[in-house]
Design an enzyme around this catalytic site. Structure first.
Site, PDB file in Angstrom:
ATOM      1  N   ARG A  46      41.479  55.562  28.136  1.00 54.26           N
ATOM      2  CA  ARG A  46      41.162  54.103  28.453  1.00 54.26           C
ATOM      3  C   ARG A  46      42.662  53.522  28.718  1.00 54.26           C
ATOM      4  NH1 ARG A  46      41.178  50.715  24.658  1.00 54.26           N
ATOM      5  NH2 ARG A  46      39.607  52.042  23.433  1.00 54.26           N
ATOM      6  N   TYR A  98      33.832  36.008  48.936  1.00 55.75           N
ATOM      7  CA  TYR A  98      32.810  37.161  48.385  1.00 55.75           C
ATOM      8  C   TYR A  98      31.881  36.420  47.505  1.00 55.75           C
ATOM      9  CZ  TYR A  98      30.615  41.201  46.213  1.00 55.75           C
ATOM     10  OH  TYR A  98      29.756  42.006  45.724  1.00 55.75           O
TER      11      TYR A  98
HETATM   12  C1  LIG Z   1      36.207  40.753  49.569  1.00 54.27           C
HETATM   13  C2  LIG Z   1      35.525  41.349  48.255  1.00 54.27           C
HETATM   14  N1  LIG Z   1      36.283  41.170  47.166  1.00 54.27           N
HETATM   15  C3  LIG Z   1      35.703  41.854  45.950  1.00 54.27           C
HETATM   16  C4  LIG Z   1      34.594  42.621  46.135  1.00 54.27           C
HETATM   17  C5  LIG Z   1      34.098  43.297  44.948  1.00 54.27           C
HETATM   18  O1  LIG Z   1      34.147  44.536  44.935  1.00 54.27           O
HETATM   19  P1  LIG Z   1      33.311  45.712  44.025  1.00 54.27           P
HETATM   20  O2  LIG Z   1      32.240  45.650  44.883  1.00 54.27           O
HETATM   21  O3  LIG Z   1      34.223  47.108  44.122  1.00 54.27           O
HETATM   22  O4  LIG Z   1      33.188  45.278  42.509  1.00 54.27           O
HETATM   23  C6  LIG Z   1      34.049  42.807  47.298  1.00 54.27           C
HETATM   24  C7  LIG Z   1      32.794  43.635  47.369  1.00 54.27           C
HETATM   25  O5  LIG Z   1      32.049  43.554  48.504  1.00 54.27           O
HETATM   26  C8  LIG Z   1      34.608  42.288  48.687  1.00 54.27           C
HETATM   27  O6  LIG Z   1      33.790  42.349  49.754  1.00 54.27           O
END
Ligand SMILES: Cc1ncc(COP(=O)(O)O)c(C=O)c1O
Length: 379
Positions: A46, A98
């Site tokens: 970890r 996102y």
């Molecule tokens: C711009 C962006 N940031 C963060 C994430 C989150 O990543 P993960 O799906 O690997 O948790 C995504 C997922 O689509 C993303 O498109």
């Protein structure tokens, strides 16, 4: 080292036990100590695992950073960096981001007393208006998901420095091949390595990179204390993906350009959102801070009817209907009902995520096939 050499070599050593050229998958939870505290730098996986460690060094190097930390997903990486804040702290985030980041901010950390403001970052005025003595972090995604807005990272970093708050940039869409936020003044870079870094839609991993010793110490403290690390096999897959990052992203950009121009001239298409277009409102900023414009393209349909968008999604054959992006294969998605379903309709429509918006992750196939697929689906 230049970028194309770094992706293949930076942070990596041939295996000293066997000479294996590829970093082995150290599938182990613990490490034998010859006497208490006498070990080879690894105590428990970890805290640190050699395969993950190699990936952390490699990602740090390609982002021009000193420290890298990898996690079980992009969201786990975001979770780690937000845990550096205290109750009462405030974050100013771009309003076009996102959906999963938005969901984490508003449904998890808001409960623990962290306040989030969502503002348009087309200029720094909206950010300035929200800055106060509690502001501790500015959250930038550029290009944004799914509207492909471009935020001037250098301008925001100047503001972050004068306001003494941390600037975090989600660099998932651009990748360090196209844009290096730390060089532009950001304090921390975040990645969903699930996307272009992994590049083959076969793994879910997240990463943080920074230069500051104190921030790095805190990141590693949370990484070890919360424990949201990625396993060695996942780290191996991302390491392998990164070796061809420059080749893949260059082809994504070339194909993205052809697809964006095709859509621009299609009679059924209304708006096309790709930062490489002269008509893109932040094209000049994109030219300044990016090497090229990427393979993510969004568009809307004339009439803005949900059914028309769903029909396009149904008719494509090469583009696969799926969440995610950044793999070698082309994907098509409908943000309003998929990636951004967590954002209330009224909020998402304000940022342009309307019912007919379609998002493409343009892959590295032969572009003629991609165009004929879209042509058939749109007609
Ligand atoms: C711009 C962006 N940031 C963060 C994430 C989150 O990543 P993960 O799906 O690997 O948790 C995504 C997922 O689509 C993303 O498109």
């Amino acid at each position: 080292m230049k970028f194309g050499t770094k992706v293949i070599h930076a942070g990596l050593e041939y295996d000293s036990a066997t000479g294996a050229i590829m970093t082995p998958i150290y599938q182990t939870s613990t490490y034998v100590q010859t006497s208490i505290g006498d070990h080879k730098g690894y105590e428990y996986s970890r805290t640190l695992n050699p395969t993950r460690h190699a990936l952390e060094k490699n990602i740090a190097a390609i982002e021009n950073g000193k420290y890298g930390a990898c996690f079980g997903s992009g969201l786990a990486a975001i979770d780690c960096i937000i845990k550096l804040l205290e109750p009462g702290d405030e974050v100013i985030s771009t309003d076009d981001l996102y959906g999963g980041s938005y969901r984490m901010f508003t449904t998890i950390f808001a409960k623990y007393g962290i306040k989030f403001h969502f503002v348009s970052m087309n200029d720094t005025l909206g950010i300035e208006a929200k800055i106060n003595k509690n502001t501790k972090m500015i959250w930038v995604e550029s290009p944004t998901n799914p509207m492909m807005n471009i935020i001037d990272i250098e301008a925001v970093s100047k503001l972050a420095k004068t306001s003494k708050c941390m600037l975090v940039v989600d660099n998932t869409f651009a990748t360090p091949y196209l844009q290096k936020p730390l060089d532009l003044g950001a304090d921390v870079v975040m990645h969903s390595a699930t996307k272009y870094l992994g590049g083959h839609s076969d793994v879910v991993v997240g990463a943080l990179v920074c230069n500051d010793d104190q921030i790095a110490k805190e990141i590693y403290r949370v990484q070890n204390s919360s424990g949201a690390i990625c396993g060695p096999q996942d780290a191996f897959l991302v390491l392998r993906g990164i070796k061809t990052l420059h080749l893949r992203v260059q082809r994504h950009c070339e194909n993205g350009k052809v697809v964006a121009n095709f859509l621009l001239n299609h009679p059924k298409v209304d708006g096309v959102f790709w930062p490489g277009l002269d008509s893109h409102p932040n094209h000049e900023v994109a030219k300044k801070q990016m090497k090229d414009f990427g393979g993510m393209v969004s568009f809307t349909l004339k009439g803005n009817r949900l059914n028309d968008a769903l029909n396009v999604l149904k008719r494509v054959e090469i583009f696969a209907l799926a969440e995610s992006l950044g793999g070698v294969e082309s994907l098509i998605g409908h943000p309003a009902t998929m990636t951004h379903a967590a954002i209330p309709k009224i909020e998402r429509e304000k940022t342009g995520v309307v019912d007919s918006l379609i998002r493409l992750s343009v892959g590295v196939e032969d572009v003629e096939d991609l165009i004929s697929d879209l042509q058939k689906a749109l007609n």
